[in-house]
Write a protein that holds these residues in place. Structure first.
Motif, mmCIF file in Angstrom:
data_model
loop_
_atom_site.group_PDB
_atom_site.id
_atom_site.type_symbol
_atom_site.label_atom_id
_atom_site.label_comp_id
_atom_site.label_asym_id
_atom_site.label_seq_id
_atom_site.Cartn_x
_atom_site.Cartn_y
_atom_site.Cartn_z
ATOM 1 N N ALA A 1 0.833 -1.204 0.000
ATOM 2 C CA ALA A 1 0.000 0.000 0.000
ATOM 3 C C ALA A 1 0.867 1.253 0.000
ATOM 4 O O ALA A 1 0.549 2.251 -0.681
ATOM 5 C CB ALA A 1 -0.932 -0.004 1.209
ATOM 6 N N THR A 2 1.970 1.216 0.743
ATOM 7 C CA THR A 2 2.877 2.364 0.786
ATOM 8 C C THR A 2 3.523 2.588 -0.572
ATOM 9 O O THR A 2 3.618 3.720 -1.058
ATOM 10 C CB THR A 2 3.968 2.145 1.850
ATOM 11 N N PHE A 3 3.954 1.502 -1.211
ATOM 12 C CA PHE A 3 4.579 1.610 -2.527
ATOM 13 C C PHE A 3 3.574 2.126 -3.563
ATOM 14 O O PHE A 3 3.918 2.965 -4.410
ATOM 15 C CB PHE A 3 5.127 0.252 -2.962
ATOM 16 N N ARG A 4 2.340 1.652 -3.494
ATOM 17 C CA ARG A 4 1.317 2.114 -4.426
ATOM 18 C C ARG A 4 1.081 3.610 -4.263
ATOM 19 O O ARG A 4 0.903 4.338 -5.252
ATOM 20 C CB ARG A 4 0.009 1.345 -4.208
ATOM 21 N N LEU A 5 1.072 4.086 -3.026
ATOM 22 C CA LEU A 5 0.898 5.525 -2.805
ATOM 23 C C LEU A 5 2.071 6.311 -3.385
ATOM 24 O O LEU A 5 1.866 7.342 -4.052
ATOM 25 C CB LEU A 5 0.755 5.816 -1.318
ATOM 26 N N ILE B 1 2.022 10.403 4.281
ATOM 27 C CA ILE B 1 1.747 9.004 3.945
ATOM 28 C C ILE B 1 0.953 8.335 5.060
ATOM 29 O O ILE B 1 -0.030 7.621 4.809
ATOM 30 C CB ILE B 1 3.067 8.236 3.718
ATOM 31 N N ALA B 2 1.362 8.575 6.311
ATOM 32 C CA ALA B 2 0.676 7.969 7.454
ATOM 33 C C ALA B 2 -0.776 8.403 7.518
ATOM 34 O O ALA B 2 -1.673 7.596 7.796
ATOM 35 C CB ALA B 2 1.404 8.343 8.755
ATOM 36 N N THR B 3 -1.028 9.685 7.240
ATOM 37 C CA THR B 3 -2.403 10.191 7.258
ATOM 38 C C THR B 3 -3.233 9.541 6.156
ATOM 39 O O THR B 3 -4.367 9.111 6.385
ATOM 40 C CB THR B 3 -2.409 11.717 7.090
ATOM 41 N N ALA B 4 -2.670 9.472 4.968
ATOM 42 C CA ALA B 4 -3.407 8.915 3.830
ATOM 43 C C ALA B 4 -3.718 7.438 4.015
ATOM 44 O O ALA B 4 -4.799 6.969 3.644
ATOM 45 C CB ALA B 4 -2.615 9.127 2.538
ATOM 46 N N LEU B 5 -2.791 6.691 4.604
ATOM 47 C CA LEU B 5 -2.974 5.248 4.763
ATOM 48 C C LEU B 5 -3.549 4.866 6.121
ATOM 49 O O LEU B 5 -3.832 3.686 6.359
ATOM 50 C CB LEU B 5 -1.636 4.533 4.564
ATOM 51 N N ALA B 6 -3.698 5.860 7.002
ATOM 52 C CA ALA B 6 -4.228 5.618 8.350
ATOM 53 C C ALA B 6 -3.415 4.558 9.087
ATOM 54 O O ALA B 6 -3.956 3.596 9.647
ATOM 55 C CB ALA B 6 -5.706 5.211 8.282
ATOM 56 N N VAL B 7 -2.100 4.740 9.085
ATOM 57 C CA VAL B 7 -1.212 3.834 9.807
ATOM 58 C C VAL B 7 -0.400 4.631 10.823
ATOM 59 O O VAL B 7 -0.198 5.833 10.675
ATOM 60 C CB VAL B 7 -0.257 3.092 8.851
#
Length: 281
Positions: A20-24, A38-44
């Protein structure tokens, strides 16, 4: 790419969080993204994301660069290309039944008309201004271009400052309306030839691939609606800056020698436009 590097890359992408991180990162490529975004967008959680990013960098799939106190992570395009080539050409032996469907889906844009779609989160300011700009500047292009825009969030309304800025610069705003992205994802929707995200939130959103895979690029523009000033003068100035930046990039897009550029060269130019800003003074 040798087997050892391929195994390491595939193993890294074998984890859902790292994938998911790589796709973003690919959606922002070749630009870099801050870990907080990235953390905000992926909710991690930040510590979880830190492990994912560290693994991606260690495998060669991602780069990390420092700008002042900020770190920016980006896709290593060369390694990504090598991995895809390994899968299709080495392991897949370039079998036509594997390659042909991919080649067919990557058909180059015709001689026109071309459909260009600008996307942001609300389709209330940046993308709607871009639509009006391209619509009115495109008649000077040797290729017929149809401009449109959409938002990833439903039930949006046009920002009055965006409309006022467009009107002040001579654009007809009577037919502009906020549109949701699903309007352009229907089976009978026109094929898109170019899709540009103009806000980070839209780029970070993991949407399904567009049919026939149009050229895409991220032309991120700061959100003028986020201005907290209470004065009309400040609002007008910020929206004027947004308008100028979008006009600068769209003008550069229309000046591209489309028919003389290979797909790779065209993509490089589109990416470069996304970081280009008007010269001061």
């Amino acid at each position: 790419m040798d087997t050892t590097l391929a195994t390491r890359a595939l193993s890294t992408l074998g984890h859902p969080g790292r994938l998911a991180t790589f796709r973003l990162l690919m959606r922002f490529a070749p630009q870099g993204v801050r870990p907080t975004e990235i953390a905000t967008a992926l909710a991690v959680k930040q510590n979880t994301l830190s492990h994912h990013l560290s693994d991606l960098v260690a495998s060669g799939l991602a780069n990390v660069d420092r700008d002042g106190r900020s770190l920016f992570y980006s896709v290593n395009i060369e390694v990504a290309e090598a991995l895809l080539s390994y899968l299709a050409l080495d392991m897949g032996r370039a079998r036509p039944d594997l390659i042909a469907p991919i080649q067919a889906s990557l058909a180059a844009p015709s001689n026109g008309p071309w459909n260009v779609l600008f996307i942001c989160s609300k389709n209330s300011a940046r993308s709607i201004m871009a639509e009006a700009l391209l619509r009115d500047l495109a008649p000077n292009s040797p290729v017929q271009i149809r401009a449109a825009s959409a938002g990833t969030l439903p039930n949006s309304t046009l920002n009055p400052w965006a409309i006022e800025t467009l009107a002040r610069n001579g654009h007809d705003t009577s037919n502009l309306r906020a549109k949701h992205i699903t309007e352009f994802q229907q089976p009978d929707a026109p094929r898109q030839d170019f899709v540009f995200t103009v806000c980070d939130a839209a780029a970070a959103r993991d949407c399904a691939p567009w049919p026939r895979h149009p050229f895409t690029a991220h032309w991120g523009v700061p959100d003028p609606a986020s201005n907290t000033s209470d004065t009309d003068t400040d609002h007008a100035a910020i929206f004027a800056q947004t308008y100028a930046l979008l006009r600068h990039r769209i003008t550069a897009f229309l000046k591209l020698p489309f028919t003389a550029l290979s797909p790779i060269c065209l993509q490089t130019h589109l990416d470069a436009i996304g970081t280009d800003t008007p010269k001061q003074g």
